[in-house]
Scaffold this motif. Structure first.
Motif, PDB file in Angstrom:
ATOM      1  N   UNK A  39       0.795  -1.395   0.078  1.00  0.00           N
ATOM      2  CA  UNK A  39       0.012   0.003  -0.058  1.00  0.00           C
ATOM      3  C   UNK A  39       0.966   1.332  -0.117  1.00  0.00           C
ATOM      4  N   UNK A  40       2.024   1.201   0.648  1.00  0.00           N
ATOM      5  CA  UNK A  40       2.902   2.436   0.737  1.00  0.00           C
ATOM      6  C   UNK A  40       3.462   2.889  -0.402  1.00  0.00           C
ATOM      7  N   UNK A  41       3.838   1.754  -1.227  1.00  0.00           N
ATOM      8  CA  UNK A  41       4.405   1.910  -2.456  1.00  0.00           C
ATOM      9  C   UNK A  41       3.370   2.521  -3.611  1.00  0.00           C
ATOM     10  N   UNK A  42       2.345   2.141  -3.476  1.00  0.00           N
ATOM     11  CA  UNK A  42       1.003   2.095  -4.260  1.00  0.00           C
ATOM     12  C   UNK A  42       0.462   3.481  -4.310  1.00  0.00           C
ATOM     13  N   UNK A  43       0.755   4.363  -3.348  1.00  0.00           N
ATOM     14  CA  UNK A  43       0.419   5.353  -3.104  1.00  0.00           C
ATOM     15  C   UNK A  43       1.368   6.589  -4.366  1.00  0.00           C
ATOM     16  N   UNK A  44       2.465   6.267  -4.471  1.00  0.00           N
ATOM     17  CA  UNK A  44       3.301   6.943  -5.601  1.00  0.00           C
ATOM     18  C   UNK A  44       3.089   6.492  -6.737  1.00  0.00           C
ATOM     19  N   UNK A  45       2.771   5.304  -6.946  1.00  0.00           N
ATOM     20  CA  UNK A  45       2.302   4.745  -8.118  1.00  0.00           C
ATOM     21  C   UNK A  45       1.305   5.320  -8.946  1.00  0.00           C
ATOM     22  N   UNK A  46       0.243   5.477  -8.107  1.00  0.00           N
ATOM     23  CA  UNK A  46      -1.175   5.726  -8.468  1.00  0.00           C
ATOM     24  C   UNK A  46      -0.856   7.431  -8.947  1.00  0.00           C
ATOM     25  N   UNK A  47      -0.097   8.070  -8.143  1.00  0.00           N
ATOM     26  CA  UNK A  47      -0.009   9.599  -8.498  1.00  0.00           C
ATOM     27  C   UNK A  47       0.878   9.575  -9.829  1.00  0.00           C
ATOM     28  N   UNK A  48       1.603   8.864 -10.112  1.00  0.00           N
ATOM     29  CA  UNK A  48       2.307   8.715 -11.427  1.00  0.00           C
ATOM     30  C   UNK A  48       1.488   8.262 -12.669  1.00  0.00           C
ATOM     31  N   UNK A  49       0.599   7.462 -11.985  1.00  0.00           N
ATOM     32  CA  UNK A  49      -0.709   7.149 -13.052  1.00  0.00           C
ATOM     33  C   UNK A  49      -1.356   8.207 -13.574  1.00  0.00           C
ATOM     34  N   UNK A  50      -1.858   9.141 -12.338  1.00  0.00           N
ATOM     35  CA  UNK A  50      -2.457  10.047 -12.503  1.00  0.00           C
ATOM     36  C   UNK A  50      -2.009  11.218 -13.545  1.00  0.00           C
ATOM     37  N   UNK A  51      -0.601  11.221 -13.708  1.00  0.00           N
ATOM     38  CA  UNK A  51      -0.034  12.196 -14.412  1.00  0.00           C
ATOM     39  C   UNK A  51      -0.331  11.789 -15.810  1.00  0.00           C
ATOM     40  N   UNK A  52      -0.569  10.622 -16.329  1.00  0.00           N
ATOM     41  CA  UNK A  52      -0.927  10.324 -17.760  1.00  0.00           C
ATOM     42  C   UNK A  52      -2.464   9.661 -17.662  1.00  0.00           C
ATOM     43  N   UNK A  53      -3.159  10.424 -16.873  1.00  0.00           N
ATOM     44  CA  UNK A  53      -4.671  10.304 -17.087  1.00  0.00           C
ATOM     45  C   UNK A  53      -5.048  10.617 -18.386  1.00  0.00           C
ATOM     46  N   UNK A  54      -6.256   9.852 -18.912  1.00  0.00           N
ATOM     47  CA  UNK A  54      -6.760  10.232 -20.037  1.00  0.00           C
ATOM     48  C   UNK A  54      -7.937  11.526 -20.065  1.00  0.00           C
ATOM     49  N   UNK A  55      -8.168  11.700 -18.814  1.00  0.00           N
ATOM     50  CA  UNK A  55      -9.148  12.894 -18.874  1.00  0.00           C
ATOM     51  C   UNK A  55      -9.233  13.274 -17.237  1.00  0.00           C
ATOM     52  N   UNK A  56      -9.848  14.329 -17.105  1.00  0.00           N
ATOM     53  CA  UNK A  56      -9.825  15.103 -15.829  1.00  0.00           C
ATOM     54  C   UNK A  56     -10.513  14.162 -14.621  1.00  0.00           C
ATOM     55  N   UNK A  57     -11.685  13.520 -14.947  1.00  0.00           N
ATOM     56  CA  UNK A  57     -12.430  12.499 -14.045  1.00  0.00           C
ATOM     57  C   UNK A  57     -11.528  11.352 -13.912  1.00  0.00           C
ATOM     58  N   UNK A  58     -10.762  10.880 -15.205  1.00  0.00           N
ATOM     59  CA  UNK A  58      -9.471   9.655 -14.792  1.00  0.00           C
ATOM     60  C   UNK A  58      -8.492  10.139 -13.969  1.00  0.00           C
ATOM     61  N   UNK A  59      -8.362  11.434 -13.991  1.00  0.00           N
ATOM     62  CA  UNK A  59      -7.101  11.758 -13.041  1.00  0.00           C
ATOM     63  C   UNK A  59      -7.798  12.023 -11.648  1.00  0.00           C
ATOM     64  N   UNK A  60      -8.915  12.242 -11.587  1.00  0.00           N
ATOM     65  CA  UNK A  60      -9.555  12.529 -10.010  1.00  0.00           C
ATOM     66  C   UNK A  60      -9.484  10.814  -9.663  1.00  0.00           C
ATOM     67  N   UNK A  61     -10.034  10.081 -10.445  1.00  0.00           N
ATOM     68  CA  UNK A  61     -10.131   8.556  -9.982  1.00  0.00           C
ATOM     69  C   UNK A  61      -8.912   8.163  -9.542  1.00  0.00           C
ATOM     70  N   UNK A  62      -7.903   8.059 -10.257  1.00  0.00           N
ATOM     71  CA  UNK A  62      -6.427   7.666  -9.931  1.00  0.00           C
ATOM     72  C   UNK A  62      -5.889   8.254  -8.712  1.00  0.00           C
TER      73      UNK A  62
END
Length: 119
Positions: A39-62
């Motif tokens: 869980x502790x490493x997943x936080x940063x991984x999801x932040x990185x995924x959000x950087x490449x979000x397909x849309x603003x709602x996807x960004x919020x979701x990530x």
């Protein structure tokens, strides 16, 4: 280019979690530390995924997933501390860092929801 504070803080936090996992492995604690590592490493991984979000709602979701992972990480830190696997100093440092990360993520989510009119 502007510094990405949440990206940097979540990455540094992940490195601290990895180091704690190594420490706990030396104490022969594997189950709780593995949960914390995930869980502790997943936080940063999801932040990185959000950087490449397909849309603003996807960004919020990530980022919402990153927020959930941060909450889970908080739980595992509490369990490790109250079961005496980590000391007060270790707990306070990690908990302080995680609290900052959670506040930043929450702020980003609220701001983005306001921008797209979902608040």
């Amino acid at each position: 280019m502007k510094e990405n504070i949440i990206r940097n803080k979540s990455f540094r936090f992940a490195l601290k979690v990895v180091a704690l996992n190594v420490y706990l492995s030396g104490k022969r604690e594997f189950v709780l530390s593995k949960q914390l590592l995930r869980s502790g490493t997943s936080v940063g991984a999801m932040v990185r995924e959000a950087e490449q979000a397909e849309s603003k709602p996807d960004f919020i979701h990530k980022l919402s997933i990153a927020q959930k992972e941060a909450n889970e990480t908080d739980y595992w830190l509490d369990v490790l501390f109250h079961s005496n696997y980590i000391d007060d100093t270790q707990y306070k440092e990690l908990h302080r860092d995680l609290s900052e990360i959670k506040k930043i993520i929450a702020s980003i989510i609220v701001t983005m929801k306001q921008k797209i009119g979902k608040l």
